[in-house]
Design a protein around this motif. Sequence first.
Motif, PDB file in Angstrom:
ATOM      1  N   GLY A 205      -7.343  48.725  17.707  1.00  0.00           N
ATOM      2  CA  GLY A 205      -8.166  49.379  16.706  1.00  0.00           C
ATOM      3  C   GLY A 205      -9.617  49.103  17.047  1.00  0.00           C
ATOM      4  N   HIS A 206     -10.539  49.679  16.292  1.00  0.00           N
ATOM      5  CA  HIS A 206     -11.943  49.512  16.672  1.00  0.00           C
ATOM      6  C   HIS A 206     -12.820  49.326  15.447  1.00  0.00           C
ATOM      7  CE1 HIS A 206     -13.456  53.521  15.398  1.00  0.00           C
ATOM      8  NE2 HIS A 206     -12.217  53.872  15.596  1.00  0.00           N
ATOM      9  N   TYR A 207     -13.965  48.700  15.673  1.00  0.00           N
ATOM     10  CA  TYR A 207     -14.998  48.529  14.654  1.00  0.00           C
ATOM     11  C   TYR A 207     -16.331  48.871  15.303  1.00  0.00           C
ATOM     12  CZ  TYR A 207     -18.732  46.204  12.103  1.00  0.00           C
ATOM     13  OH  TYR A 207     -19.908  45.938  11.469  1.00  0.00           O
ATOM     14  N   THR A 208     -17.134  49.668  14.600  1.00  0.00           N
ATOM     15  CA  THR A 208     -18.454  50.043  15.089  1.00  0.00           C
ATOM     16  C   THR A 208     -19.520  49.346  14.256  1.00  0.00           C
ATOM     17  OG1 THR A 208     -17.625  52.214  15.776  1.00  0.00           O
ATOM     18  CG2 THR A 208     -20.023  51.959  15.564  1.00  0.00           C
ATOM     19  N   LYS A 209     -20.357  48.604  14.888  1.00  0.00           N
ATOM     20  CA  LYS A 209     -21.409  47.846  14.198  1.00  0.00           C
ATOM     21  C   LYS A 209     -22.293  48.781  13.382  1.00  0.00           C
ATOM     22  CE  LYS A 209     -25.250  44.660  15.126  1.00  0.00           C
ATOM     23  NZ  LYS A 209     -25.995  43.914  16.185  1.00  0.00           N
ATOM     24  N   GLY A 210     -22.543  48.395  12.133  1.00  0.00           N
ATOM     25  CA  GLY A 210     -23.461  49.135  11.290  1.00  0.00           C
ATOM     26  C   GLY A 210     -22.840  50.209  10.425  1.00  0.00           C
ATOM     27  N   GLN A 211     -21.528  50.455  10.573  1.00  0.00           N
ATOM     28  CA  GLN A 211     -20.943  51.535   9.781  1.00  0.00           C
ATOM     29  C   GLN A 211     -20.782  51.148   8.309  1.00  0.00           C
ATOM     30  OE1 GLN A 211     -16.724  50.810  11.969  1.00  0.00           O
ATOM     31  NE2 GLN A 211     -16.711  52.564  10.610  1.00  0.00           N
ATOM     32  N   TYR A 212     -20.747  49.856   8.015  1.00  0.00           N
ATOM     33  CA  TYR A 212     -20.715  49.366   6.640  1.00  0.00           C
ATOM     34  C   TYR A 212     -21.596  48.125   6.542  1.00  0.00           C
ATOM     35  CZ  TYR A 212     -16.508  52.268   6.153  1.00  0.00           C
ATOM     36  OH  TYR A 212     -15.622  53.320   6.140  1.00  0.00           O
ATOM     37  N   THR A 213     -22.094  47.836   5.348  1.00  0.00           N
ATOM     38  CA  THR A 213     -22.841  46.602   5.142  1.00  0.00           C
ATOM     39  C   THR A 213     -21.861  45.431   5.081  1.00  0.00           C
ATOM     40  OG1 THR A 213     -22.706  46.668   2.721  1.00  0.00           O
ATOM     41  CG2 THR A 213     -24.541  47.873   3.767  1.00  0.00           C
ATOM     42  N   SER A 214     -22.373  44.227   5.196  1.00  0.00           N
ATOM     43  CA  SER A 214     -21.530  43.041   5.102  1.00  0.00           C
ATOM     44  C   SER A 214     -20.800  42.994   3.772  1.00  0.00           C
ATOM     45  CB  SER A 214     -22.385  41.780   5.273  1.00  0.00           C
ATOM     46  OG  SER A 214     -22.964  41.735   6.558  1.00  0.00           O
ATOM     47  N   GLU A 215     -21.497  43.363   2.708  1.00  0.00           N
ATOM     48  CA  GLU A 215     -20.891  43.348   1.378  1.00  0.00           C
ATOM     49  C   GLU A 215     -19.779  44.380   1.273  1.00  0.00           C
ATOM     50  OE1 GLU A 215     -24.145  43.516   2.010  1.00  0.00           O
ATOM     51  OE2 GLU A 215     -24.684  41.448   1.443  1.00  0.00           O
ATOM     52  N   GLU A 216     -19.984  45.549   1.853  1.00  0.00           N
ATOM     53  CA  GLU A 216     -18.958  46.586   1.814  1.00  0.00           C
ATOM     54  C   GLU A 216     -17.715  46.168   2.595  1.00  0.00           C
ATOM     55  OE1 GLU A 216     -21.673  50.654   1.370  1.00  0.00           O
ATOM     56  OE2 GLU A 216     -21.350  49.763   3.363  1.00  0.00           O
ATOM     57  N   LEU A 217     -17.933  45.541   3.725  1.00  0.00           N
ATOM     58  CA  LEU A 217     -16.802  45.069   4.525  1.00  0.00           C
ATOM     59  C   LEU A 217     -15.982  44.044   3.758  1.00  0.00           C
ATOM     60  CD1 LEU A 217     -18.661  44.655   7.937  1.00  0.00           C
ATOM     61  CD2 LEU A 217     -16.866  46.338   7.462  1.00  0.00           C
ATOM     62  N   ALA A 218     -16.671  43.067   3.165  1.00  0.00           N
ATOM     63  CA  ALA A 218     -15.979  42.023   2.414  1.00  0.00           C
ATOM     64  C   ALA A 218     -15.217  42.598   1.224  1.00  0.00           C
ATOM     65  CB  ALA A 218     -16.974  40.968   1.949  1.00  0.00           C
ATOM     66  N   LYS A 219     -15.816  43.568   0.555  1.00  0.00           N
ATOM     67  CA  LYS A 219     -15.162  44.186  -0.598  1.00  0.00           C
ATOM     68  C   LYS A 219     -13.902  44.927  -0.182  1.00  0.00           C
ATOM     69  CE  LYS A 219     -14.733  45.247  -4.896  1.00  0.00           C
ATOM     70  NZ  LYS A 219     -14.361  44.188  -5.869  1.00  0.00           N
ATOM     71  N   LYS A 220     -13.957  45.617   0.945  1.00  0.00           N
ATOM     72  CA  LYS A 220     -12.762  46.291   1.452  1.00  0.00           C
ATOM     73  C   LYS A 220     -11.661  45.281   1.763  1.00  0.00           C
ATOM     74  CE  LYS A 220     -14.718  50.532   3.469  1.00  0.00           C
ATOM     75  NZ  LYS A 220     -13.756  51.473   2.839  1.00  0.00           N
ATOM     76  N   GLY A 221     -12.048  44.161   2.363  1.00  0.00           N
ATOM     77  CA  GLY A 221     -11.068  43.125   2.667  1.00  0.00           C
ATOM     78  C   GLY A 221     -10.427  42.566   1.420  1.00  0.00           C
ATOM     79  N   GLU A 222     -11.250  42.268   0.425  1.00  0.00           N
ATOM     80  CA  GLU A 222     -10.719  41.746  -0.831  1.00  0.00           C
ATOM     81  C   GLU A 222      -9.800  42.754  -1.506  1.00  0.00           C
ATOM     82  OE1 GLU A 222     -12.312  39.829  -5.061  1.00  0.00           O
ATOM     83  OE2 GLU A 222     -13.696  40.958  -3.775  1.00  0.00           O
ATOM     84  N   THR A 223     -10.230  44.015  -1.562  1.00  0.00           N
ATOM     85  CA  THR A 223      -9.417  45.059  -2.205  1.00  0.00           C
ATOM     86  C   THR A 223      -8.081  45.221  -1.495  1.00  0.00           C
ATOM     87  OG1 THR A 223     -11.407  46.231  -2.938  1.00  0.00           O
ATOM     88  CG2 THR A 223      -9.347  47.490  -2.866  1.00  0.00           C
ATOM     89  N   LEU A 224      -8.107  45.232  -0.167  1.00  0.00           N
ATOM     90  CA  LEU A 224      -6.883  45.397   0.614  1.00  0.00           C
ATOM     91  C   LEU A 224      -5.858  44.320   0.278  1.00  0.00           C
ATOM     92  CD1 LEU A 224      -5.311  46.723   3.026  1.00  0.00           C
ATOM     93  CD2 LEU A 224      -6.435  45.016   4.476  1.00  0.00           C
ATOM     94  N   TRP A 225      -6.267  43.066   0.422  1.00  0.00           N
ATOM     95  CA  TRP A 225      -5.297  41.976   0.320  1.00  0.00           C
ATOM     96  C   TRP A 225      -4.906  41.671  -1.112  1.00  0.00           C
ATOM     97  CZ3 TRP A 225      -2.599  41.158   4.361  1.00  0.00           C
ATOM     98  CH2 TRP A 225      -3.147  41.441   5.615  1.00  0.00           C
ATOM     99  N   MET A 226      -5.838  41.742  -2.038  1.00  0.00           N
ATOM    100  CA  MET A 226      -5.480  41.444  -3.423  1.00  0.00           C
ATOM    101  C   MET A 226      -4.638  42.561  -4.038  1.00  0.00           C
ATOM    102  SD  MET A 226      -6.441  38.435  -3.661  1.00  0.00           S
ATOM    103  CE  MET A 226      -5.846  38.206  -5.332  1.00  0.00           C
ATOM    104  N   THR A 227      -4.900  43.821  -3.630  1.00  0.00           N
ATOM    105  CA  THR A 227      -4.037  44.913  -4.094  1.00  0.00           C
ATOM    106  C   THR A 227      -2.624  44.721  -3.566  1.00  0.00           C
ATOM    107  OG1 THR A 227      -5.910  46.466  -4.154  1.00  0.00           O
ATOM    108  CG2 THR A 227      -3.689  47.415  -4.107  1.00  0.00           C
ATOM    109  N   LEU A 228      -2.517  44.391  -2.284  1.00  0.00           N
ATOM    110  CA  LEU A 228      -1.197  44.151  -1.672  1.00  0.00           C
ATOM    111  C   LEU A 228      -0.457  43.034  -2.386  1.00  0.00           C
ATOM    112  CD1 LEU A 228       0.857  44.522   0.690  1.00  0.00           C
ATOM    113  CD2 LEU A 228      -0.463  42.770   1.914  1.00  0.00           C
TER     114      LEU A 228
END
Length: 252
Positions: A205-228
């Motif tokens: 998979g891939h990640y492109t620098k700058g496509q999301y802010t640090s806060e947005e990235l962390a929020k996506k991570g939290e939403t993913l795992w806590m929803t699961l």
Amino acid sequence: MLDYRNTTAELAESNIDTAVISVGATEQFGPYLPMHIDSLIAELYANEYGKAINAYVLPVLPFNTSEEHAGFKGTVTVSPNILTAFLEEIIVNLHRQGFKKFLLCSGHGGAYWFNAFIKQMNYKYPDIIVIFPGYQTDAWEVAVKAAGLTGRNDMHGGLTGVCTAMWLCPELVKLETMGSEIPEELKGFADYIGWDKLTKDGNWGHYTKGQYTSEELAKKGETLWMTLIHKQCEGLKEYLEEGYRRKVELKK
């Protein structure tokens, strides 16, 4: 919930008869993410499941069957025979102390020994039950959609891995472009050929620098795992108790 930081007296007085055993991994996550992400995920699982079923939560075992990553320096891989023998010893010894119900979880998606081990333990030991919280079959799809990560090919690392790390251990993440799109036909070789030969840098998979802010990235991570996890915790205690009743109590 109690864990290994409590005293033996506290555990005895609680009358808890359920234990949560979690297995992480120490394996490469590309050039810019730390190697203990799967262990952090396993610890997260264990604590949340422990709360849901009121269990004794053991410390995370930080090694797993990580053969596909073994070509990358620092990865530790353990054979399934050694790993399952070790886990069986843990379960048997806890059973001697009065534990009857066990929940096993793994933070490493490549732990293919997992289901076979649980089935064998339930067959071999008729007076206990060992389960995993995977009966909510749509939990991952629900979580991925909630986090806005659908349509990605992130088997390991990539944007999904970055989001996870930015939530769980942001101080250890280097936010640099990493990974690449892996051709679909290579998935068929993922369990037979080391990923040092199938991927550009260990990321599937891939990640492109700058496509999301640090806060947005962390929020996506939290939403993913806590929803699961919240999805998997729905009815988990009732599921465990019913399984134990059907397997152990009805035979008496």
